[in-house]
Design an enzyme around this catalytic site. Sequence first.
Site, PDB file in Angstrom:
ATOM      1  N   TYR A   1       2.294  -5.327  -7.184  1.00 31.79           N
ATOM      2  CA  TYR A   1       1.715  -4.311  -6.308  1.00 31.79           C
ATOM      3  C   TYR A   1       1.768  -2.951  -7.023  1.00 31.79           C
ATOM      4  CZ  TYR A   1       1.901  -7.688  -2.436  1.00 31.79           C
ATOM      5  OH  TYR A   1       1.732  -8.789  -1.636  1.00 31.79           O
TER       6      TYR A   1
ATOM      7  N   GLN B   1       3.889 -18.057   2.148  1.00 33.28           N
ATOM      8  CA  GLN B   1       2.963 -17.030   2.617  1.00 33.28           C
ATOM      9  C   GLN B   1       1.547 -17.567   2.556  1.00 33.28           C
ATOM     10  OE1 GLN B   1       2.965 -13.104   0.941  1.00 33.28           O
ATOM     11  NE2 GLN B   1       5.069 -12.671   1.570  1.00 33.28           N
TER      12      GLN B   1
ATOM     13  N   GLY C   1       0.070  -5.112   6.831  1.00 31.67           N
ATOM     14  CA  GLY C   1      -0.319  -4.400   5.622  1.00 31.67           C
ATOM     15  C   GLY C   1      -0.419  -2.907   5.850  1.00 31.67           C
TER      16      GLY C   1
ATOM     17  N   ARG D   1      -0.008   2.405  14.128  1.00 37.38           N
ATOM     18  CA  ARG D   1      -0.360   0.985  14.119  1.00 37.38           C
ATOM     19  C   ARG D   1       0.867   0.100  13.957  1.00 37.38           C
ATOM     20  NH1 ARG D   1      -4.870   2.469  10.501  1.00 37.38           N
ATOM     21  NH2 ARG D   1      -6.691   2.905  11.800  1.00 37.38           N
TER      22      ARG D   1
ATOM     23  N   ASP E   1       8.440  -6.850   2.626  1.00 32.29           N
ATOM     24  CA  ASP E   1       7.827  -7.722   1.627  1.00 32.29           C
ATOM     25  C   ASP E   1       7.211  -6.926   0.489  1.00 32.29           C
ATOM     26  OD1 ASP E   1       6.563 -10.337   0.707  1.00 32.29           O
ATOM     27  OD2 ASP E   1       4.773  -9.132   1.069  1.00 32.29           O
TER      28      ASP E   1
ATOM     29  N   ARG F   1       0.800  -1.227   0.000  1.00 35.39           N
ATOM     30  CA  ARG F   1       0.000   0.000   0.000  1.00 35.39           C
ATOM     31  C   ARG F   1       0.834   1.280   0.000  1.00 35.39           C
ATOM     32  NH1 ARG F   1      -2.868  -3.552   3.570  1.00 35.39           N
ATOM     33  NH2 ARG F   1      -4.938  -4.082   2.733  1.00 35.39           N
TER      34      ARG F   1
ATOM     35  N   SER G   1       4.180 -18.916  -2.156  1.00 35.86           N
ATOM     36  CA  SER G   1       3.093 -18.202  -1.505  1.00 35.86           C
ATOM     37  C   SER G   1       1.785 -18.882  -1.862  1.00 35.86           C
ATOM     38  CB  SER G   1       3.091 -16.737  -1.976  1.00 35.86           C
ATOM     39  OG  SER G   1       2.040 -16.006  -1.371  1.00 35.86           O
ATOM     40  N   ASN G   2       0.954 -19.161  -0.856  1.00 36.83           N
ATOM     41  CA  ASN G   2      -0.379 -19.746  -1.067  1.00 36.83           C
ATOM     42  C   ASN G   2      -0.321 -21.099  -1.767  1.00 36.83           C
ATOM     43  OD1 ASN G   2      -1.864 -17.262  -0.122  1.00 36.83           O
ATOM     44  ND2 ASN G   2      -0.816 -16.385  -1.886  1.00 36.83           N
TER      45      ASN G   2
ATOM     46  N   HIS H   1       4.353 -16.309  -6.458  1.00 35.72           N
ATOM     47  CA  HIS H   1       3.146 -15.656  -5.952  1.00 35.72           C
ATOM     48  C   HIS H   1       1.887 -16.348  -6.475  1.00 35.72           C
ATOM     49  CE1 HIS H   1       1.479 -11.352  -4.961  1.00 35.72           C
ATOM     50  NE2 HIS H   1       0.945 -12.295  -4.207  1.00 35.72           N
TER      51      HIS H   1
END
Length: 311
Positions: A52, A175, A276, A282, A47, A22, A153-154, A123
């Site tokens: 992105y 991931q 994220g 935060r 990461d 982000r 990942s996944n 990914h």
Amino acid sequence: MKQIAIGPEKKLGSAVVQGCMRIADMSEEAVDHLIKTDLENGVTFFDHADVYTDGACEALFGKVLAKQPGLRDQITLQTKCGIVRGNGDHNKAFDFSKEHILETVNASLQRLQTDHLDYLLLHRPDALVEPEEVAAAFDALYDAGKVLHFGVSNQNPLQIELLKKSVRQPLEINQLQFSIMATGMIDAGINVNMTVEGANVRDGSILDYCRLHDITIQAWSPFQFGFFEGVFLDNPKFPELNKKIDEIATKYGVSNNAIAVAWILRHPAEMQVILGTTNLTRVVESAKGADVTLTRQEWYDIYQAAGNILP
């Protein structure tokens, strides 16, 4: 900051990872401030992914690195490849071919303005994967010193085993989505031999597989419920859960973000948690979760407050 021994080589990395998905709309100054805030709070692992914002996140991060040559040596840098974007946010295809992997990694290195990646992950699975192609790409990248470590990942156990048939480098990371409200990895293990919904094994027992094979799980979306449906913290949809989290947060003198992180890190699989958020407050609050060790009862109390039933 708690350190996690990653993969079979046990290379240390921070328990909390800064996700950079982000950052595209941030200024260089804001990204620099984010990185410095991370480092001040023990977060040294960053990461990325080539998709992105179509590489804009990597490019912006690279501009910050280029202005501070010593910064690269202070961080662990990871990116992912294999997704081919269509229009907007929709995926057009997945591509684990040698040509695509080499092309996208070289582009990521150029955008990040670095000569090497510490970790490269594939990914999401490519249904048309040819393990020999992946192996050839990994060999070329590793031999050239462009990528030091690899992962996925996944992916489920058999998908990883298929890659391992040809890939000679250890696959050190996987991931996976995991949070208080996304507990599929552990539900089936708790409900063995039960007829309830949670007893269905949908991922090939990936959690146990990763523990058996020294693959470090990186938990993404630690504050989300569903698939990017929103955050569960301070959400009126989940009053019992938030009451329990707030109660435990008060006991430890930390925020509810920290408890959500601590809940994931309490699992003996020794996971990393990918943040994220780019909100500095935060980030600081969440990083404190790495220093909180929940009791066994607190962990189960939170699990049940999220709506799960123990057999």
